[in-house]
Design an enzyme around this catalytic site. Structure first.
Site, PDB file in Angstrom:
ATOM      1  N   CYS A 133       0.823  -1.223   0.000  1.00 62.94           N
ATOM      2  CA  CYS A 133       0.000   0.000   0.000  1.00 62.94           C
ATOM      3  C   CYS A 133       0.852   1.267   0.000  1.00 62.94           C
ATOM      4  O   CYS A 133       0.406   2.316  -0.452  1.00 62.94           O
ATOM      5  CB  CYS A 133      -0.921   0.005   1.214  1.00 62.94           C
ATOM      6  SG  CYS A 133      -1.945  -1.448   1.260  1.00 62.94           S
ATOM      7  N   HIS A 187      -4.085   6.936   1.186  1.00 67.93           N
ATOM      8  CA  HIS A 187      -4.251   5.606   0.572  1.00 67.93           C
ATOM      9  C   HIS A 187      -5.647   5.109   0.905  1.00 67.93           C
ATOM     10  O   HIS A 187      -6.099   5.199   2.051  1.00 67.93           O
ATOM     11  CB  HIS A 187      -3.179   4.649   1.112  1.00 67.93           C
ATOM     12  CG  HIS A 187      -3.522   3.215   0.900  1.00 67.93           C
ATOM     13  ND1 HIS A 187      -3.794   2.708  -0.343  1.00 67.93           N
ATOM     14  CD2 HIS A 187      -3.673   2.180   1.777  1.00 67.93           C
ATOM     15  CE1 HIS A 187      -4.091   1.413  -0.223  1.00 67.93           C
ATOM     16  NE2 HIS A 187      -4.024   1.072   1.053  1.00 67.93           N
ATOM     17  N   ASN A 203     -10.019  -1.022  -2.380  1.00 69.62           N
ATOM     18  CA  ASN A 203      -8.605  -0.764  -2.084  1.00 69.62           C
ATOM     19  C   ASN A 203      -7.769  -1.319  -3.238  1.00 69.62           C
ATOM     20  O   ASN A 203      -7.736  -2.532  -3.455  1.00 69.62           O
ATOM     21  CB  ASN A 203      -8.255  -1.450  -0.761  1.00 69.62           C
ATOM     22  CG  ASN A 203      -6.806  -1.267  -0.348  1.00 69.62           C
ATOM     23  OD1 ASN A 203      -5.973  -0.847  -1.142  1.00 69.62           O
ATOM     24  ND2 ASN A 203      -6.516  -1.595   0.896  1.00 69.62           N
TER      25      ASN A 203
HETATM   26  O1  UT7 Z   1      -4.552  -1.309   2.634  1.00 67.76           O
HETATM   27  C1  UT7 Z   1      -3.782  -1.951   3.606  1.00 67.76           C
HETATM   28  C2  UT7 Z   1      -4.202  -1.589   4.942  1.00 67.76           C
HETATM   29  N1  UT7 Z   1      -5.456  -2.193   5.257  1.00 67.76           N
HETATM   30  C3  UT7 Z   1      -6.230  -1.681   6.178  1.00 67.76           C
HETATM   31  O2  UT7 Z   1      -5.903  -0.655   6.728  1.00 67.76           O
HETATM   32  C4  UT7 Z   1      -7.482  -2.424   6.566  1.00 67.76           C
HETATM   33  C5  UT7 Z   1      -7.706  -2.338   8.044  1.00 67.76           C
HETATM   34  N2  UT7 Z   1      -8.805  -3.142   8.529  1.00 67.76           N
HETATM   35  C6  UT7 Z   1     -10.100  -2.948   8.158  1.00 67.76           C
HETATM   36  O3  UT7 Z   1     -10.380  -2.149   7.283  1.00 67.76           O
HETATM   37  C7  UT7 Z   1     -11.195  -3.704   8.899  1.00 67.76           C
HETATM   38  O4  UT7 Z   1     -10.608  -4.379   9.985  1.00 67.76           O
HETATM   39  C8  UT7 Z   1     -11.953  -4.710   7.997  1.00 67.76           C
HETATM   40  C9  UT7 Z   1     -12.819  -3.973   7.001  1.00 67.76           C
HETATM   41  C10 UT7 Z   1     -10.988  -5.625   7.294  1.00 67.76           C
HETATM   42  C11 UT7 Z   1     -12.885  -5.589   8.857  1.00 67.76           C
HETATM   43  O5  UT7 Z   1     -13.770  -4.761   9.591  1.00 67.76           O
HETATM   44  P1  UT7 Z   1     -13.967  -4.977  11.164  1.00 67.76           P
HETATM   45  O6  UT7 Z   1     -14.922  -3.967  11.588  1.00 67.76           O
HETATM   46  O7  UT7 Z   1     -12.590  -4.954  11.792  1.00 67.76           O
HETATM   47  O8  UT7 Z   1     -14.628  -6.399  11.237  1.00 67.76           O
HETATM   48  P2  UT7 Z   1     -14.089  -7.748  11.921  1.00 67.76           P
HETATM   49  O9  UT7 Z   1     -12.928  -8.300  11.176  1.00 67.76           O
HETATM   50  O10 UT7 Z   1     -13.915  -7.500  13.380  1.00 67.76           O
HETATM   51  O11 UT7 Z   1     -15.319  -8.715  11.721  1.00 67.76           O
HETATM   52  C12 UT7 Z   1     -16.572  -8.479  12.367  1.00 67.76           C
HETATM   53  C13 UT7 Z   1     -17.534  -9.580  11.977  1.00 67.76           C
HETATM   54  C14 UT7 Z   1     -16.994 -10.985  12.173  1.00 67.76           C
HETATM   55  O12 UT7 Z   1     -18.054 -11.792  12.596  1.00 67.76           O
HETATM   56  P3  UT7 Z   1     -18.229 -12.171  14.159  1.00 67.76           P
HETATM   57  O13 UT7 Z   1     -16.966 -12.857  14.563  1.00 67.76           O
HETATM   58  O14 UT7 Z   1     -18.418 -10.853  14.866  1.00 67.76           O
HETATM   59  O15 UT7 Z   1     -19.433 -13.039  14.165  1.00 67.76           O
HETATM   60  C15 UT7 Z   1     -16.581 -11.400  10.783  1.00 67.76           C
HETATM   61  O16 UT7 Z   1     -16.620 -12.790  10.585  1.00 67.76           O
HETATM   62  O17 UT7 Z   1     -17.848  -9.467  10.574  1.00 67.76           O
HETATM   63  C16 UT7 Z   1     -17.640 -10.732   9.949  1.00 67.76           C
HETATM   64  N3  UT7 Z   1     -17.229 -10.480   8.556  1.00 67.76           N
HETATM   65  C17 UT7 Z   1     -18.094 -10.283   7.565  1.00 67.76           C
HETATM   66  N4  UT7 Z   1     -19.435 -10.283   7.511  1.00 67.76           N
HETATM   67  C18 UT7 Z   1     -20.012 -10.039   6.325  1.00 67.76           C
HETATM   68  C19 UT7 Z   1     -15.961 -10.372   8.074  1.00 67.76           C
HETATM   69  N5  UT7 Z   1     -16.001 -10.116   6.768  1.00 67.76           N
HETATM   70  C20 UT7 Z   1     -17.310 -10.054   6.421  1.00 67.76           C
HETATM   71  C21 UT7 Z   1     -17.978  -9.816   5.212  1.00 67.76           C
HETATM   72  N6  UT7 Z   1     -19.321  -9.826   5.209  1.00 67.76           N
HETATM   73  N7  UT7 Z   1     -17.310  -9.572   4.057  1.00 67.76           N
END
Ligand code: UT7
Length: 335
Positions: free
Chosen positions: A115, A262, A292
């Site tokens: 990135c 980014h 992204n």
């Molecule tokens: O470009 C490089 C740098 N990258 C970044 O800076 C990305 C940084 N991270 C993020 O943007 C976020 O952490 C994400 C968008 C990747 C994820 O969002 P989050 O709010 O941190 O969600 P999470 O990973 O804590 O997941 C929450 C819930 C989980 O379910 P449970 O365990 O609460 O039941 C996941 O399994 O959401 C679930 N989940 C989804 N649900 C529907 C994960 N992916 C999905 C999905 N659709 N695509």
């Protein structure tokens, strides 16, 4: 003393639009989750039947950048190509661009900083121009993510985020001080290397490992991201590296005419905007339309902001990135 300035920008994204609803047909996800957590509404994916690859998309963006700069391809002194999704394990996309564009035997360098790749590339180019070694440098960021993501429910936390595309800038030598690229600031912290990584194929995870597709096991050939950990580090490092750039140029936050972060997650951009109390006109986001695009995200956004007349001569533009490595960086530009 020479300075470098961006003389032309270009972008290319594939025609194929993939909406959140399209993804919901492939895996257990939904439009509301994706928009709420990331801000993304749609992204572009390469279609198998078209001729787009990481290198050819880079060529399309670079061709526009050269045209807008009014620089002939044979006056390019160096090609810098940033990507995490090269067409081949080796050689890199830089030499492919050289071949496809028919550029003479100038050096071509590939940057592997994910990135932050475009900012690292810009910094390398800036140093070569400042020393007087080169005059015109093509810096390209391009990604074909869709070819390597897991579009089953297993991969949903990563695969809904990333999109394909390319952006490019032609940097040229200038003898006018106080404008162009004023400074660049680069960092990395390798102890978190595997928090956002793709382990194979590689010398550690070679063909026998990638042929084994057991969903119960760690799958080394799809990207892994510790999302919340990456998110927390991103907001901290974005803030630090923007401040570092401003301080190096005796600038205040209020001096920023345009911040191009980014495009990792709209919530990260909004956090930074709020923290620095910037107006909507001072921050450019297009993750809603492209997802992204890693090394391509800053040059695509910069090109669009310029095309939309949001960056004018004399504006102070700040670029900032954070991502896998961990790596992060900023560039302070007087347009
Ligand atoms: O470009 C490089 C740098 N990258 C970044 O800076 C990305 C940084 N991270 C993020 O943007 C976020 O952490 C994400 C968008 C990747 C994820 O969002 P989050 O709010 O941190 O969600 P999470 O990973 O804590 O997941 C929450 C819930 C989980 O379910 P449970 O365990 O609460 O039941 C996941 O399994 O959401 C679930 N989940 C989804 N649900 C529907 C994960 N992916 C999905 C999905 N659709 N695509």
């Amino acid at each position: 003393m020479y300075t470098s300035r961006i003389a032309g920008m270009g972008k290319f994204v594939p025609d194929n639009v993939v909406t959140n609803d399209d993804l919901a047909e492939m895996m257990d996800t939904n439009d509301a989750w994706i928009q709420e957590r990331t801000g993304i509404k749609e992204r572009r994916h390469i279609l198998k039947e078209d001729d787009n690859t990481t290198a050819t998309m880079g060529v399309k963006a670079a061709t526009i950048a050269l045209e807008r700069a009014g620089v002939d391809k044979n006056d390019v002194d160096l090609i810098v190509f940033a990507t995490l999704s090269p067409d081949y394990y080796f050689p890199g996309c830089g030499v492919q661009v050289q071949d496809l564009m028919g550029i003479h035997t100038c050096p071509a360098l590939d940057v592997r900083n994910q990135c932050s790749g475009f900012i690292y590339g810009l910094s390398v180019a800036d140093q070569f121009i400042k020393t007087g070694m080169y005059k015109n440098i093509l810096v390209i960021g391009s990604e074909n993510h869709s070819g390597g993501l897991d579009f089953t429910t297993r991969g949903r936390s990563v695969s809904v985020i990333f999109g394909d595309g390319a952006g490019a800038a032609l940097l040229t030598r200038s003898e006018k001080s106080g404008h162009g690229i004023l400074s660049t600031h680069l960092h990395s912290e390798g102890q978190h290397a595997l928090e956002l990584s793709l382990k194979g194929p590689s010398t550690e995870y070679w063909v026998p490992a990638i042929m084994k597709d057991d969903p119960q096991e760690d799958i080394p050939y799809f990207p892994y991201m510790n999302g919340q950990f990456v998110f927390k580090n991103a907001v901290t490092r974005f803030s630090e590296v923007i401040m570092e750039g401003l301080q190096a140029n005796q600038m205040q936050v209020s001096d920023i005419d345009m911040l191009i972060p980014h495009q990792a997650n709209l919530r990260i951009s909004q956090f930074i905007q709020k923290k620095f109390q910037l107006s909507d006109d001072q921050v450019y986001n297009n993750i809603q339309r492209y997802g992204n695009t890693t090394a391509a995200s800053i040059p695509i956004a910069l090109t669009e902001a310029w095309e939309e007349g949001k960056i004018k001569e004399g504006d102070r533009v700040v670029l900032a990135a954070f991502g896998s490595g961990f790596t992060w960086g900023s560039a302070i530009i007087k347009w």
